[in-house]
Design a protein around this motif. Structure first.
Motif, PDB file in Angstrom:
ATOM      1  N   GLY A 147       1.100  -1.564  -0.089  1.00 48.75           N
ATOM      2  CA  GLY A 147       0.060   0.347   0.010  1.00 48.75           C
ATOM      3  C   GLY A 147       1.195   1.720  -0.100  1.00 48.75           C
ATOM      4  N   ALA A 168       0.982   3.751   2.298  1.00 52.30           N
ATOM      5  CA  ALA A 168       0.436   4.503   3.760  1.00 52.30           C
ATOM      6  C   ALA A 168       1.883   3.407   4.691  1.00 52.30           C
ATOM      7  CB  ALA A 168      -0.520   3.979   4.505  1.00 52.30           C
ATOM      8  N   ALA A 175      -5.184   7.499  -1.450  1.00 55.40           N
ATOM      9  CA  ALA A 175      -4.763   7.125  -0.082  1.00 55.40           C
ATOM     10  C   ALA A 175      -4.581   8.728  -0.210  1.00 55.40           C
ATOM     11  CB  ALA A 175      -3.242   6.332   0.035  1.00 55.40           C
TER      12      ALA A 175
END
Length: 174
Positions: free
Chosen positions: A20, A22, A105
């Motif tokens: 991902g 983050a 995100a």
């Protein structure tokens, strides 16, 4: 220089696809890129630049994999294209579109939104050209995006459904 940015971008793409946007620390991104922290920042001075470099790399890989050497027959090109999207999903994107995930995100990033729009527009244009369906970019993108989004739930059935719907484009008036 081009070889170094390619290497960095490939490593960043792998890291973001796996973890991902983050989760990976800068140290994890450095390790994934296989370079020193100094070199990573020289070529991608911020995390936002790292994400963009990864997505540009992914865009090139996706376009090459989906659109290289499609059959010349219109219906065959579309069936093959959709099967390749399914293969991409199975092997590269089991959790969905990385471009959409990046925008989710960081929804305020104009650069990410512009990259997403450019990527999807190029996919639609190339699909319409390859399939002999000029002016049908919106319908083709809807098929491809529907396949991409439904793949995690339906797998190969999503490919078959998209192919069936795609065949109708050749009979439908514009």
């Amino acid at each position: 220089m081009a070889e170094m940015i390619e290497r960095i971008s490939a490593g960043l793409e792998r890291a973001f696809a796996a973890r991902g946007f983050a989760s990976p620390s800068v140290e994890e991104l450095r390790d994934a890129a296989g370079v020193s922290l100094r070199t990573l920042y020289k070529y991608t001075p911020s995390r936002a630049d790292m994400v963009l470099a990864a997505l540009e790399h992914r865009h090139r890989r996706y376009m090459g994999r989906i659109f290289t050497e499609l059959p010349e027959a219109q219906g065959g090109a579309l069936d093959t294209l959709l099967a390749r999207v399914g293969g991409w999903m199975a092997e590269e994107a089991t959790h969905g579109c990385l471009f959409h995930a990046a925008v989710a995100a960081d929804p305020d990033s104009a650069r990410l939104r512009a990259l997403l729009q450019r990527h999807k527009a190029e996919v639609a244009e190339r699909a319409a050209s390859a399939c002999g369906l000029p002016g049908r970019e919106a319908e083709l993108l809807l098929l491809i995006e529907g396949l991409t989004q439904s793949w995690p739930l339906h797998g190969a059935q999503a490919v078959a459904a998209a192919q069936q719907l795609g065949r109708a484009l050749f009979q439908a008036p514009q």
